[in-house]
Design an enzyme around this catalytic site. Structure first.
Site, mmCIF file in Angstrom:
data_model
loop_
_atom_site.group_PDB
_atom_site.id
_atom_site.type_symbol
_atom_site.label_atom_id
_atom_site.label_comp_id
_atom_site.label_asym_id
_atom_site.label_seq_id
_atom_site.Cartn_x
_atom_site.Cartn_y
_atom_site.Cartn_z
ATOM 1 N N ASP A 93 32.356 -115.802 -55.693
ATOM 2 C CA ASP A 93 31.072 -116.158 -55.322
ATOM 3 C C ASP A 93 30.974 -117.617 -54.610
ATOM 4 O O ASP A 93 29.975 -117.511 -53.660
ATOM 5 C CB ASP A 93 30.153 -116.141 -56.397
ATOM 6 C CG ASP A 93 29.677 -114.811 -56.861
ATOM 7 O OD1 ASP A 93 30.398 -113.772 -56.552
ATOM 8 O OD2 ASP A 93 28.518 -114.355 -57.216
ATOM 9 N N GLU A 153 29.563 -120.232 -60.408
ATOM 10 C CA GLU A 153 29.856 -119.656 -59.051
ATOM 11 C C GLU A 153 28.814 -120.116 -57.992
ATOM 12 O O GLU A 153 28.900 -119.089 -56.992
ATOM 13 C CB GLU A 153 30.121 -118.275 -59.355
ATOM 14 C CG GLU A 153 28.875 -117.868 -60.120
ATOM 15 C CD GLU A 153 29.071 -116.354 -60.705
ATOM 16 O OE1 GLU A 153 29.997 -115.720 -60.056
ATOM 17 O OE2 GLU A 153 28.385 -115.951 -61.332
#
Length: 258
Positions: free
Chosen positions: A178, A152
């Protein structure tokens, strides 16, 4: 329950279509309900939900009682977070922010005894509360533990092949939320995110590792399946409750108006 845990890891490695959901509410009931209707797995979300060790322990008990695999998204890659949930009987861990191959190796080592650094106790749930043979348990635990690295961070893309190839990392989870925030993309399916998703999926394929993803609906599930995802975390207990409640309220508000 070692057979259940081993079968989940084996099914994941084979690329079987697996359906799970996040558990956001710190009770055992949502896990019991989802397990009871046949979900393949749940992911207890310690990272973004108010779970303490006792609540996680209860949710994992419910997962084992209903025959569904109980994974935990730990709050960090710290070894004590990994040890805690594995001792409580988690089938495996979803580890956030695995951005380097070095960290991936540390995570894998913390989750296994042989060749690793997992701390041993024979008195915990995962060991049957004592009385068994130490090395039989170690063999079963190492075979069962499923370690999923959450990708992420943009910097993880620079090491994605090395992360994917790390021994002991069983799957990659694509963290589009993210990545979207870090890359400043307008949506989680914007071109920069699609490019990142494709790069992660391609690295997983080269390493022979499965891909796990979060989806909120069937349209994005179809897209992610097309790039190789086989394990799907569909919504959450809170998401299911909110959508069902919103529909029920709308239906009742409209009663007698048509």
């Amino acid at each position: 329950m070692a057979d259940l845990d081993s079968s989940f890891r084996a099914r994941l490695a084979r690329g079987d279509r697996l359906v799970g959901s996040f558990i956001k509410t710190p009770t055992l009931h949502a896990t019991e309900i989802l397990g009871g209707i046949g979900f393949d797995f749940v992911v207890v979300d310690e990272e973004h939900s108010p779970f303490d060790r006792a609540a996680t322990d209860a949710a994992l008990f419910a997962a084992r009682a209903t025959g569904t695999a109980g994974l935990v998204r730990v709050p960090s890659p710290a070894p004590h977070h990994l040890l805690s949930v594995l001792d409580c009987g988690a089938t495996g861990v979803l580890v956030p922010h695995v951005a380097t191959a070095a960290l991936a190796a540390q995570v894998a080592a913390a989750c296994r005894y042989r060749g690793g650094k997992r701390g041993y106790s024979g008195s915990v749930r995962s060991a049957g509360y004592g009385g068994g043979r130490m090395w039989d348990y170690i063999e079963a635990a190492d075979a069962a533990a499923t370690v999923v690295a959450q990708i992420e961070d943009p910097e993880a893309l620079d090491e994605i092949d090395a992360i994917a190839a790390t021994p002991g990392i069983d799957a990659l989870f694509i963290g589009r939320g993210d990545l979207t925030a870090a890359l400043g993309a307008p949506t989680n399916d914007a071109p920069p995110i699609r490019d990142a998703v494709s790069r992660i999926a391609a690295a997983a394929q080269r390493a022979g590792k499965p891909v796990m993803v979060f989806v909120g609906g069937m349209k994005e599930a179809a897209w992610l399946a097309s790039i190789g995802a086989t394990a799907f975390v569909y919504s959450s207990d809170q998401g299911f409750m909110k959508s069902a409640a919103a529909k029920a309220l709308a239906d009742m508000r409209g009663l007698g108006t048509s």
